[in-house]
Scaffold this motif. Structure first.
Motif, PDB file in Angstrom:
ATOM      1  N   ARG A   7      -1.491 -50.048  55.922  1.00 56.50           N
ATOM      2  CA  ARG A   7      -2.735 -49.511  55.362  1.00 56.50           C
ATOM      3  C   ARG A   7      -3.319 -50.552  54.425  1.00 56.50           C
ATOM      4  N   PRO A   8      -4.602 -50.853  54.557  1.00 58.12           N
ATOM      5  CA  PRO A   8      -5.198 -51.784  53.593  1.00 58.12           C
ATOM      6  C   PRO A   8      -5.132 -51.206  52.175  1.00 58.12           C
ATOM      7  N   GLN A   9      -4.919 -52.097  51.193  1.00 62.33           N
ATOM      8  CA  GLN A   9      -4.744 -51.637  49.812  1.00 62.33           C
ATOM      9  C   GLN A   9      -6.022 -51.698  48.979  1.00 62.33           C
ATOM     10  N   TYR A  14     -10.112 -53.655  53.712  1.00 59.51           N
ATOM     11  CA  TYR A  14     -10.455 -52.598  54.672  1.00 59.51           C
ATOM     12  C   TYR A  14     -11.503 -53.119  55.633  1.00 59.51           C
ATOM     13  N   ILE A  15     -11.187 -53.107  56.920  1.00 53.79           N
ATOM     14  CA  ILE A  15     -12.087 -53.637  57.948  1.00 53.79           C
ATOM     15  C   ILE A  15     -12.952 -52.498  58.497  1.00 53.79           C
ATOM     16  N   GLY A  16     -14.243 -52.775  58.715  1.00 54.69           N
ATOM     17  CA  GLY A  16     -15.133 -51.783  59.313  1.00 54.69           C
ATOM     18  C   GLY A  16     -15.698 -50.789  58.311  1.00 54.69           C
ATOM     19  N   PHE A 166     -16.496 -44.219  64.692  1.00 57.51           N
ATOM     20  CA  PHE A 166     -15.544 -44.964  65.517  1.00 57.51           C
ATOM     21  C   PHE A 166     -15.752 -46.457  65.279  1.00 57.51           C
ATOM     22  N   TYR A 167     -14.669 -47.230  65.391  1.00 56.84           N
ATOM     23  CA  TYR A 167     -14.717 -48.672  65.152  1.00 56.84           C
ATOM     24  C   TYR A 167     -15.156 -49.416  66.399  1.00 56.84           C
ATOM     25  N   GLU A 168     -15.817 -50.568  66.181  1.00 56.36           N
ATOM     26  CA  GLU A 168     -16.194 -51.445  67.280  1.00 56.36           C
ATOM     27  C   GLU A 168     -14.955 -52.218  67.740  1.00 56.36           C
ATOM     28  N   LEU A 177      -5.030 -57.956  64.686  1.00 55.71           N
ATOM     29  CA  LEU A 177      -4.564 -59.290  64.277  1.00 55.71           C
ATOM     30  C   LEU A 177      -3.893 -59.215  62.903  1.00 55.71           C
ATOM     31  N   ARG A 178      -4.507 -58.438  62.013  1.00 56.84           N
ATOM     32  CA  ARG A 178      -3.934 -58.281  60.665  1.00 56.84           C
ATOM     33  C   ARG A 178      -2.569 -57.593  60.734  1.00 56.84           C
ATOM     34  N   SER A 179      -2.480 -56.520  61.493  1.00 56.11           N
ATOM     35  CA  SER A 179      -1.210 -55.796  61.604  1.00 56.11           C
ATOM     36  C   SER A 179      -0.128 -56.669  62.244  1.00 56.11           C
ATOM     37  N   THR A 202     -10.232 -46.215  67.325  1.00 53.72           N
ATOM     38  CA  THR A 202      -9.446 -45.611  66.248  1.00 53.72           C
ATOM     39  C   THR A 202      -8.315 -46.521  65.762  1.00 53.72           C
ATOM     40  N   PRO A 203      -8.351 -46.967  64.504  1.00 54.49           N
ATOM     41  CA  PRO A 203      -7.290 -47.843  63.991  1.00 54.49           C
ATOM     42  C   PRO A 203      -5.882 -47.266  64.126  1.00 54.49           C
ATOM     43  N   ARG A 204      -5.726 -45.963  63.904  1.00 53.26           N
ATOM     44  CA  ARG A 204      -4.380 -45.382  64.009  1.00 53.26           C
ATOM     45  C   ARG A 204      -3.833 -45.578  65.418  1.00 53.26           C
TER      46      ARG A 204
HETATM   47  N1  ADE Z   1      -5.426 -50.468  59.231  1.00 51.77           N
HETATM   48  C1  ADE Z   1      -5.839 -49.252  59.580  1.00 51.77           C
HETATM   49  N2  ADE Z   1      -7.139 -49.108  59.348  1.00 51.77           N
HETATM   50  C2  ADE Z   1      -7.571 -50.263  58.820  1.00 51.77           C
HETATM   51  C3  ADE Z   1      -8.830 -50.732  58.375  1.00 51.77           C
HETATM   52  N3  ADE Z   1      -9.925 -49.979  58.424  1.00 51.77           N
HETATM   53  N4  ADE Z   1      -8.887 -51.968  57.889  1.00 51.77           N
HETATM   54  C4  ADE Z   1      -7.781 -52.733  57.853  1.00 51.77           C
HETATM   55  N5  ADE Z   1      -6.590 -52.350  58.274  1.00 51.77           N
HETATM   56  C5  ADE Z   1      -6.471 -51.126  58.756  1.00 51.77           C
END
Ligand code: ADE
Length: 323
Positions: A7-9, A14-16, A166-168, A177-179, A202-204
């Motif tokens: 989870r971004p802190q 936080y992306i998007g 919803f995310y692009e 890439l971050r995960s 959906t990021p999840r």
């Molecule tokens: N992991 C899950 N959701 C995220 C987000 N919105 N930005 C960055 N990392 C994430």
């Protein structure tokens, strides 16, 4: 452990959700500048888009604690009173699935949100009396997948109401890439994109698919997630190139095979698929609507020609009304 940092802190990590981040950045700065707590905030949108994450980030940014709960677990008055009494000044109280609050819980919440007090009843029957207790100022963050199911008095008590979208694909690619970096898993850009395309905005889901592909390459002794192996792994897990899983495809197949594409009512869909109506409505339908495979009419849901084609059926030719 890196799994917990997935989870971004912070807002910067936080992306998007650009609009949401901008609105919240202003709210944070303004509240801090005045030395006040944040206004109550309602976040709505499909599950898995980052409502809880955003709430944790807000608390961090404000330097306060975040108590997390969900409406079904605060059904009785004593649950909600207990929770409110525990709050420290400025704290965030995150209530997930807030559209499912019981009547009593909701009514206890009104004065808490508005005047930072709760009215509790002491004793029973003849001797019962109510007492008003003062609460510290706090911020309620409500999350819901179904804003239409909130009563208007509750909705009206939120100073900020924000939708998560919803995310692009490119945003999901960045998240993957971050995960991957946190997982110490090698991945190519095309590999990340392949997972992103199948993540239903959906990021999840993106992170869940990434874990499955990571398992797969490890067992197959591949050093790195490339596009082809990501595609191979995900088809093994029944996630098709559009990200539809077994249940998504089953819903559409039932509509097409048994109801000639619809319209089909929600309850009929639930009965025919064995899925819960609420889950269909809040979890499965939003993405199918988003990608144009499903449409809603006053008489029920319809599988669109694009859905017929995706599942390998010939869509019926349009019937002209007989004159
Ligand atoms: N992991 C899950 N959701 C995220 C987000 N919105 N930005 C960055 N990392 C994430």
């Amino acid at each position: 452990k890196q799994e917990e940092k997935i989870r971004p802190q912070s807002i910067d990590e936080y992306i998007g959700q650009r609009d949401l981040k901008e609105v919240l950045t202003i709210a944070i700065q303004a509240a801090k500048g005045r030395g006040e707590s944040l206004d109550h905030l309602l976040l709505y949108g499909p599950p898995g888009l980052g409502k809880t994450t955003m709430s944790l980030i807000l608390a961090e940014a404000m330097g306060v604690n975040c108590q997390i709960t969900s409406a079904p677990s605060i059904e009785r008055p004593r649950d909600i009173v207990g929770l409110l009494m525990k709050l420290q000044p400025g704290d965030l109280l995150f209530i997930d699935e807030i559209h499912r609050l019981s009547r009593v819980a909701e009514e206890l919440l009104y004065p808490a949100m508005e005047d930072f007090r709760i009215d509790i009843t002491l004793g029973k029957g003849q001797g019962a009396r109510t007492q008003s207790l003062k609460l510290p100022r706090f911020t309620l963050v409500g999350a819901t997948t179904k804003i239409g199911a909130l009563t208007s008095p509750l909705r009206d008590r939120f100073g900020l109401i924000q939708r998560l979208r919803f995310y692009e694909i490119d945003e999901l690619t960045q998240i993957i890439l971050r995960s991957s970096e946190l997982f110490r898993t090698e991945i190519s850009q095309a590999g990340a994109e392949e997972i992103a395309r199948r993540a239903r905005g959906t990021p999840r889901i993106a992170n869940r698919l990434l874990r499955r592909v990571r398992d797969y390459i490890q067992v197959k002794n591949h050093p790195r997630i490339e596009q082809a192996i990501a595609a191979e792994a995900l088809s093994l897990f029944n996630v098709d190139p559009c990200g539809l899983d077994w249940t998504d495809r089953r819903m559409l197949t039932v509509m097409i095979e048994r109801f000639n594409g619809g319209p089909v009512g929600l309850e009929t869909m639930a009965a025919s698929t064995g899925e819960d109506a609420q889950t269909i409505e809040e979890v499965y339908e939003p993405y199918l609507l988003q990608i144009g495979y499903l449409s809603r009419t006053p008489r029920g849901r319809i599988a669109t020609p694009a859905a017929w084609k995706h599942l390998g059926y010939e869509p019926p030719t349009q019937q002209l009304p007989l004159l």
